[in-house]
Write a protein that holds these residues in place. Structure first.
Motif, mmCIF file in Angstrom:
data_model
loop_
_atom_site.group_PDB
_atom_site.id
_atom_site.type_symbol
_atom_site.label_atom_id
_atom_site.label_comp_id
_atom_site.label_asym_id
_atom_site.label_seq_id
_atom_site.Cartn_x
_atom_site.Cartn_y
_atom_site.Cartn_z
ATOM 1 N N TYR A 124 17.391 -2.287 47.709
ATOM 2 C CA TYR A 124 17.101 -0.930 48.166
ATOM 3 C C TYR A 124 16.520 -0.149 47.004
ATOM 4 O O TYR A 124 16.594 -0.566 45.834
ATOM 5 N N VAL A 129 10.061 8.022 51.695
ATOM 6 C CA VAL A 129 9.822 7.145 52.838
ATOM 7 C C VAL A 129 8.950 7.886 53.843
ATOM 8 O O VAL A 129 8.982 9.111 53.938
ATOM 9 N N TYR A 145 14.973 3.510 50.708
ATOM 10 C CA TYR A 145 14.241 2.434 51.375
ATOM 11 C C TYR A 145 15.063 1.155 51.273
ATOM 12 O O TYR A 145 15.508 0.779 50.188
ATOM 13 N N LYS A 147 14.682 -2.706 52.139
ATOM 14 C CA LYS A 147 13.911 -3.850 52.592
ATOM 15 C C LYS A 147 14.887 -4.987 52.839
ATOM 16 O O LYS A 147 15.475 -5.534 51.894
ATOM 17 N N ASP A 173 9.784 2.045 57.802
ATOM 18 C CA ASP A 173 8.921 2.704 56.819
ATOM 19 C C ASP A 173 7.450 2.310 56.997
ATOM 20 O O ASP A 173 7.138 1.222 57.491
ATOM 21 N N GLY A 237 12.551 -3.376 56.768
ATOM 22 C CA GLY A 237 11.969 -2.227 56.086
ATOM 23 C C GLY A 237 12.417 -0.873 56.587
ATOM 24 O O GLY A 237 11.592 -0.037 56.944
ATOM 25 N N GLY A 239 13.696 2.927 56.520
ATOM 26 C CA GLY A 239 13.677 4.104 55.665
ATOM 27 C C GLY A 239 14.691 5.131 56.150
ATOM 28 O O GLY A 239 14.777 5.398 57.359
#
Length: 247
Positions: A124, A129, A145, A147, A173, A237, A239
């Protein structure tokens, strides 16, 4: 034709040319607006009623909200939770009605002011974002964020903060939407826990879904707040925008 079923060709003529209109597809979406379930505001702040209405981004200028009224008791000078009934009308005459809980607070703190303890198989980052609503990007400068292709959790130690509520905006995101070969497969589930108790969950967050704003009430004395991302695919992904604690 007459009662014998015979055509009167004397009055038979060429069909007139048909005209047509091109309709704006953005204005054919439904609903064009709806009432927010919850809204946060500082005590003593002037309430902008139009902020109680969600409008699809692509039509905000084409069908703006022109009138918003409410019924119910609301004291914007005193901290507390107030339930009101809101009615909004846009320039096309569409009407939206719904219940909204207005949370009047005394102070706030960004969740990103706390360092998170991470668990899971990905990473992260604290960064801006960009989330999608009605086809329009909205950037949140203060964001988290995550991922994640599997599962990930962030634990925040907020013990002693005296916080009563938490809000955030969550969605896929822009960096994932820009990766079209793989991003279109993005899917994830998010959950929020307070000391292990589930407060909020949202499944099936997809590549181009509108982001969601939510507000949850924190149990008194909450020590640990957890943001969880799971069930991800295609580079989830996720956000989290403007994660905010209130008291």
């Amino acid at each position: 034709m007459d009662n014998m079923g015979r055509y009167d060709y004397a009055n038979y003529g060429k069909m007139p040319t048909l005209s047509y209109l091109r309709y704006d597809k953005e204005l054919m979406k439904y609903p064009l607006m709806d009432i927010r379930k919850g809204y946060m505001m500082a005590a003593g702040e002037e309430l902008d009623l139009k902020k109680l209405v969600n409008v699809v981004g692509a039509v905000a200028d084409k069908a703006p909200v022109v009138s918003v009224t409410y019924s119910g008791n609301l004291d914007t000078d005193r901290a507390g939770t107030y339930k009101i009934r809101v009615t909004a009308i846009n320039s096309l005459g569409n009407v939206a009605t719904g219940d909204c809980e207005v949370y009047v607070y005394t102070s706030t703190q960004k969740l990103t002011s706390y360092s998170a303890t991470q668990s899971g198989n990905s990473n992260y980052a604290y960064r801006a974002v960009s989330l999608c609503y009605g086809g329009t990007e909205q950037e949140f400068a203060d964001g988290i964020y995550t991922k994640a292709n599997g599962t990930i959790s962030h634990d925040f130690n907020i013990a002693g903060g005296g916080y009563t509520r938490f809000s955030a905006n969550v969605g896929v995101d822009k960096v994932i939407r820009d990766n079209k070969p793989w991003g279109v497969y993005a899917n994830a589930t998010v959950r929020v826990y307070a000391d292990g108790v589930l407060l909020y969950g949202l499944k099936g967050i997809g590549w181009n879904n509108d982001f969601t704003n939510f507000v949850v009430t924190l149990p008194e004395g909450t020590k640990t707040l957890r943001l969880e991302v799971s069930d991800t695919s295609g580079q989830g992904g996720i956000g989290w925008g403007d994660c905010t604690l209130y008291k």
